[in-house]
Design a protein around this motif. Sequence first.
Motif, PDB file in Angstrom:
ATOM      1  N   GLN A  95      -3.801  72.168 -47.406  1.00  0.00           N
ATOM      2  CA  GLN A  95      -2.643  73.071 -47.399  1.00  0.00           C
ATOM      3  C   GLN A  95      -2.713  73.998 -46.195  1.00  0.00           C
ATOM      4  OE1 GLN A  95      -3.140  74.743 -51.424  1.00  0.00           O
ATOM      5  NE2 GLN A  95      -1.079  73.972 -51.799  1.00  0.00           N
ATOM      6  N   ILE A  96      -1.591  74.085 -45.476  1.00  0.00           N
ATOM      7  CA  ILE A  96      -1.505  74.949 -44.301  1.00  0.00           C
ATOM      8  C   ILE A  96      -0.182  75.715 -44.366  1.00  0.00           C
ATOM      9  CG2 ILE A  96      -1.442  75.037 -41.772  1.00  0.00           C
ATOM     10  CD1 ILE A  96      -2.877  72.298 -41.793  1.00  0.00           C
ATOM     11  N   THR A  97      -0.246  77.028 -44.109  1.00  0.00           N
ATOM     12  CA  THR A  97       0.961  77.842 -44.004  1.00  0.00           C
ATOM     13  C   THR A  97       0.980  78.440 -42.599  1.00  0.00           C
ATOM     14  OG1 THR A  97       0.828  78.376 -46.359  1.00  0.00           O
ATOM     15  CG2 THR A  97       2.279  79.740 -45.011  1.00  0.00           C
ATOM     16  N   VAL A  98       2.129  78.306 -41.920  1.00  0.00           N
ATOM     17  CA  VAL A  98       2.241  78.739 -40.525  1.00  0.00           C
ATOM     18  C   VAL A  98       3.434  79.678 -40.376  1.00  0.00           C
ATOM     19  CG1 VAL A  98       2.390  77.940 -38.144  1.00  0.00           C
ATOM     20  CG2 VAL A  98       1.417  76.447 -39.862  1.00  0.00           C
ATOM     21  N   HIS A 124       7.207  78.480 -41.090  1.00  0.00           N
ATOM     22  CA  HIS A 124       8.278  79.463 -40.941  1.00  0.00           C
ATOM     23  C   HIS A 124       8.373  79.816 -39.460  1.00  0.00           C
ATOM     24  CE1 HIS A 124       8.527  79.913 -45.295  1.00  0.00           C
ATOM     25  NE2 HIS A 124       7.205  79.879 -45.286  1.00  0.00           N
ATOM     26  N   GLY A 125       9.470  79.382 -38.813  1.00  0.00           N
ATOM     27  CA  GLY A 125       9.619  79.581 -37.380  1.00  0.00           C
ATOM     28  C   GLY A 125       9.662  81.034 -36.966  1.00  0.00           C
ATOM     29  N   GLN A 126      10.224  81.884 -37.796  1.00  0.00           N
ATOM     30  CA  GLN A 126      10.400  83.306 -37.508  1.00  0.00           C
ATOM     31  C   GLN A 126      11.042  83.486 -36.129  1.00  0.00           C
ATOM     32  OE1 GLN A 126       6.422  84.786 -38.616  1.00  0.00           O
ATOM     33  NE2 GLN A 126       7.366  85.571 -40.492  1.00  0.00           N
ATOM     34  N   THR A 127      10.530  84.377 -35.280  1.00  0.00           N
ATOM     35  CA  THR A 127      11.191  84.686 -34.010  1.00  0.00           C
ATOM     36  C   THR A 127      10.913  83.653 -32.915  1.00  0.00           C
ATOM     37  OG1 THR A 127      11.028  87.023 -34.550  1.00  0.00           O
ATOM     38  CG2 THR A 127      11.513  86.484 -32.273  1.00  0.00           C
ATOM     39  N   GLY A 151      16.947  76.247 -36.103  1.00  0.00           N
ATOM     40  CA  GLY A 151      17.005  74.800 -36.238  1.00  0.00           C
ATOM     41  C   GLY A 151      15.669  74.156 -36.559  1.00  0.00           C
ATOM     42  N   PHE A 152      15.765  72.888 -36.923  1.00  0.00           N
ATOM     43  CA  PHE A 152      14.590  72.076 -37.221  1.00  0.00           C
ATOM     44  C   PHE A 152      14.771  70.725 -36.567  1.00  0.00           C
ATOM     45  CE2 PHE A 152      12.829  68.701 -39.952  1.00  0.00           C
ATOM     46  CZ  PHE A 152      11.497  68.911 -39.655  1.00  0.00           C
ATOM     47  N   LYS A 153      13.753  70.252 -35.852  1.00  0.00           N
ATOM     48  CA  LYS A 153      13.809  68.944 -35.201  1.00  0.00           C
ATOM     49  C   LYS A 153      12.633  68.106 -35.657  1.00  0.00           C
ATOM     50  CE  LYS A 153      16.117  70.566 -31.065  1.00  0.00           C
ATOM     51  NZ  LYS A 153      15.908  71.082 -29.723  1.00  0.00           N
ATOM     52  N   SER A 172      11.157  77.083 -43.260  1.00  0.00           N
ATOM     53  CA  SER A 172      12.411  77.467 -42.619  1.00  0.00           C
ATOM     54  C   SER A 172      12.224  77.598 -41.116  1.00  0.00           C
ATOM     55  CB  SER A 172      12.885  78.799 -43.192  1.00  0.00           C
ATOM     56  OG  SER A 172      13.955  79.306 -42.428  1.00  0.00           O
ATOM     57  N   GLY A 173      13.269  77.201 -40.376  1.00  0.00           N
ATOM     58  CA  GLY A 173      13.228  77.319 -38.926  1.00  0.00           C
ATOM     59  C   GLY A 173      13.297  78.754 -38.440  1.00  0.00           C
ATOM     60  N   GLY A 174      13.813  79.661 -39.259  1.00  0.00           N
ATOM     61  CA  GLY A 174      13.970  81.047 -38.817  1.00  0.00           C
ATOM     62  C   GLY A 174      14.868  81.109 -37.590  1.00  0.00           C
ATOM     63  N   THR A 175      14.626  82.074 -36.687  1.00  0.00           N
ATOM     64  CA  THR A 175      15.429  82.130 -35.458  1.00  0.00           C
ATOM     65  C   THR A 175      14.772  81.355 -34.330  1.00  0.00           C
ATOM     66  OG1 THR A 175      14.395  84.233 -34.867  1.00  0.00           O
ATOM     67  CG2 THR A 175      16.514  84.343 -36.005  1.00  0.00           C
ATOM     68  N   GLY A 176      13.453  81.081 -34.444  1.00  0.00           N
ATOM     69  CA  GLY A 176      12.740  80.377 -33.377  1.00  0.00           C
ATOM     70  C   GLY A 176      12.714  78.872 -33.537  1.00  0.00           C
ATOM     71  N   GLY A 177      12.957  78.380 -34.742  1.00  0.00           N
ATOM     72  CA  GLY A 177      12.985  76.944 -34.982  1.00  0.00           C
ATOM     73  C   GLY A 177      11.612  76.344 -35.247  1.00  0.00           C
ATOM     74  N   VAL A 178      11.631  75.147 -35.823  1.00  0.00           N
ATOM     75  CA  VAL A 178      10.416  74.377 -36.085  1.00  0.00           C
ATOM     76  C   VAL A 178      10.631  72.970 -35.544  1.00  0.00           C
ATOM     77  CG1 VAL A 178       8.944  73.364 -37.885  1.00  0.00           C
ATOM     78  CG2 VAL A 178       9.763  75.716 -38.135  1.00  0.00           C
TER      79      VAL A 178
END
Length: 196
Positions: A95-98, A124-127, A151-153, A172-178
């Motif tokens: 398990q990894i949380t980023v 979580h992309g955050q900023t 966004g998410f790619k 979640s991509g947040g505002t910075g994206g994943v």
Amino acid sequence: MGENQQPAPFRPDQMRVSHDEREAVVERLNTAAAEGRLDFGELEVRLDLALNAKTYADLVSLTADLPPEIPVEPLVIKGGMNGAARTGRWRVPAQITVYGGMGGVKLDFTQTQCRLPEIAIEAHGQTSGVTIIIPDGWAAETSEMNPGLGGFKDKTTSERLSGTPWIRLAGSGGTGGVVIRHPNSWERRVQRRGGV
């Protein structure tokens, strides 16, 4: 069988082992040798026995004198102000949380050796976003990702090689994206040259 004869009691240690279970013992023996717990001769003998094991009883004796493996705790990575990266050879937990934070996070699995059947990643992309790089042959399930504003790619292929982990990505991509992808051409060149 006579009227009074009972079938022999079932013994769990006589159950047949799978290829993956043999491989897990091989990996544990190699780790023990790298730590200096087994010399080369002992390692060679035990590896041969592990690869030819038929039952659990055959495998148990090969690691009985080794200390128990310590499970890897879940990993939390926060990008903070300056960013963070996990690259090169590192021990992968299940398990990894980023959190991308202000500086972003890069999570690179291309030089890891992982025998886990599945890795759950919450990103979580955050900023500033999160970039996840997985080796060719690994596949990801990404239907639980919320693209957010950034966004998410998913640039991975669905071809999964036998014995490789299944990545379950949520968050979640947040505002910075994943982004999740395989290595790009420059990263492949660095790997071939043996660089980090």
